[in-house]
Design a protein around this motif. Structure first.
Motif, short mmCIF file in Angstrom:
data_model
loop_
_atom_site.label_atom_id
_atom_site.label_comp_id
_atom_site.label_asym_id
_atom_site.label_seq_id
_atom_site.Cartn_x
_atom_site.Cartn_y
_atom_site.Cartn_z
N ALA A 161 0.83 -1.21 0.00
CA ALA A 161 0.00 0.00 0.00
C ALA A 161 0.87 1.26 0.00
O ALA A 161 0.57 2.23 -0.71
N ALA A 162 1.94 1.24 0.80
CA ALA A 162 2.84 2.40 0.85
C ALA A 162 3.53 2.61 -0.49
O ALA A 162 3.62 3.75 -0.98
N ILE A 163 4.01 1.52 -1.11
CA ILE A 163 4.66 1.62 -2.42
C ILE A 163 3.66 2.11 -3.47
O ILE A 163 3.98 2.97 -4.31
N GLY A 164 2.42 1.56 -3.40
CA GLY A 164 1.39 1.99 -4.35
C GLY A 164 1.05 3.46 -4.21
O GLY A 164 0.91 4.18 -5.21
N ALA A 165 0.95 3.93 -2.95
CA ALA A 165 0.65 5.35 -2.72
C ALA A 165 1.77 6.24 -3.25
O ALA A 165 1.52 7.30 -3.84
N PHE A 166 3.03 5.79 -3.03
CA PHE A 166 4.17 6.56 -3.54
C PHE A 166 4.15 6.62 -5.07
O PHE A 166 4.37 7.68 -5.66
N CYS A 167 3.87 5.49 -5.72
CA CYS A 167 3.83 5.45 -7.18
C CYS A 167 2.72 6.32 -7.74
O CYS A 167 2.93 7.06 -8.72
N VAL A 168 1.55 6.24 -7.12
CA VAL A 168 0.42 7.07 -7.57
C VAL A 168 0.75 8.55 -7.42
O VAL A 168 0.49 9.37 -8.31
N GLY A 169 1.34 8.90 -6.26
CA GLY A 169 1.73 10.29 -6.04
C GLY A 169 2.74 10.77 -7.07
O GLY A 169 2.66 11.90 -7.57
N HIS A 170 3.71 9.91 -7.40
CA HIS A 170 4.73 10.27 -8.39
C HIS A 170 4.10 10.45 -9.77
O HIS A 170 4.45 11.39 -10.51
N ILE A 171 3.18 9.56 -10.13
CA ILE A 171 2.51 9.66 -11.44
C ILE A 171 1.69 10.94 -11.52
O ILE A 171 1.71 11.64 -12.54
N LEU A 172 0.98 11.26 -10.43
CA LEU A 172 0.18 12.48 -10.43
C LEU A 172 1.05 13.73 -10.56
O LEU A 172 0.68 14.69 -11.24
N ASP A 173 2.21 13.70 -9.89
CA ASP A 173 3.14 14.84 -10.01
C ASP A 173 3.68 14.96 -11.42
O ASP A 173 3.85 16.07 -11.96
N THR A 174 3.96 13.81 -12.05
CA THR A 174 4.49 13.82 -13.41
C THR A 174 3.46 14.35 -14.41
O THR A 174 3.78 15.14 -15.31
N LEU A 175 2.21 13.91 -14.23
CA LEU A 175 1.14 14.35 -15.14
C LEU A 175 0.67 15.77 -14.84
O LEU A 175 -0.03 16.38 -15.65
N GLN A 176 1.05 16.28 -13.63
CA GLN A 176 0.68 17.64 -13.21
C GLN A 176 -0.83 17.87 -13.30
O GLN A 176 -1.30 18.85 -13.88
N LEU A 177 -1.57 16.93 -12.74
CA LEU A 177 -3.02 17.06 -12.73
C LEU A 177 -3.45 18.10 -11.70
O LEU A 177 -2.85 18.24 -10.64
#
Length: 222
Positions: A161-177
């Motif tokens: 869950a922690a790794i998934g949350a980190f990955c989602v956060g990184h993807i959202l930062d990359t996409l700049q949503l």
């Protein structure tokens, strides 16, 4: 089911030392001026785990084999555990409101500006979410894997869950949503909407978890 409830209540009664430690820690946190949501969330998590530990007692020394020779169905056994969880939430709600009411007594400076009504509402929502989340996740794992293996599985699940949350956060930062609109909507949501959303989320989590636990228990071999 009444007999199972009485049995579990007696098991919890024998854990007086843990209950005293929880109260002692709450007083320390209040003296330190910690956030009330943190204090109540801590109590909710610890008490929820204490409730779930009754499953370990049932499992110990082939206890299931004896228990189900009595007029108790597997689904009834699982439902009793979730009923016990609901009773636990009720106790936590009363405890949480008491903490809010008496917080200024322990640390007047930290809680002097606290709005009592808002603090009690925030506490109630924290109790519901924390207790529902902990119990919904741990009970099925406890029934499926047992006391020892479930701890390992829980660590793995939390790590994923922690790794998934980190990955989602990184993807959202990359996409700049842009989530400013959603944040603004949440800030403008009425109190009744927030309360209803938390209640529905808690009920759905417990209902799904209960259904899963019943399926696991029916397939379990003793």
């Amino acid at each position: 089911m009444k007999g199972l409830l009485i049995k579990d209540m007696m098991l919890i009664k024998n854990k007086k030392s843990i209950l005293l430690i929880i109260i002692f820690m709450e007083i320390i946190f209040l003296k330190m001026g910690e956030e009330l949501s943190f204090i109540v969330g801590y109590s909710a998590a610890v008490l929820s785990i204490l409730i779930i530990s009754t499953i370990s007692y049932d499992e110990f020394d082939n206890g299931y084999g004896y228990l189900f020779t009595l007029p108790i169905s597997r689904s009834g056994y699982v439902l009793e555990k979730y009923l016990l969880c609901v009773l636990n939430v009720c106790v936590l709600l009363v405890l949480g409101e008491a903490i809010c009411a008496f917080a200024p007594v322990f640390n007047a400076a930290a809680y002097a500006d606290m709005e009592l009504e808002f603090g009690m509402l925030q506490t109630a929502l924290t109790v519901l979410l924390a207790a529902a989340l902990v119990q919904s996740v741990i009970i099925p794992m406890q029934i499926k894997f047992g006391a020892e293996k479930s701890r390992i599985v829980l660590i793995i699940v939390m790590g994923c869950a922690a790794i998934g949350a980190f990955c989602v956060g990184h993807i959202l930062d990359t996409l700049q949503l842009d989530f400013s609109g959603m944040v603004q909507w949440l800030n403008q949501a009425s109190t009744s909407t927030v309360v209803a959303a938390v209640c529905i989320a808690s009920i759905v989590m417990l209902a799904v978890s209960c259904g899963l636990s019943i399926l696991i228990m029916k397939k379990k071999q003793f």
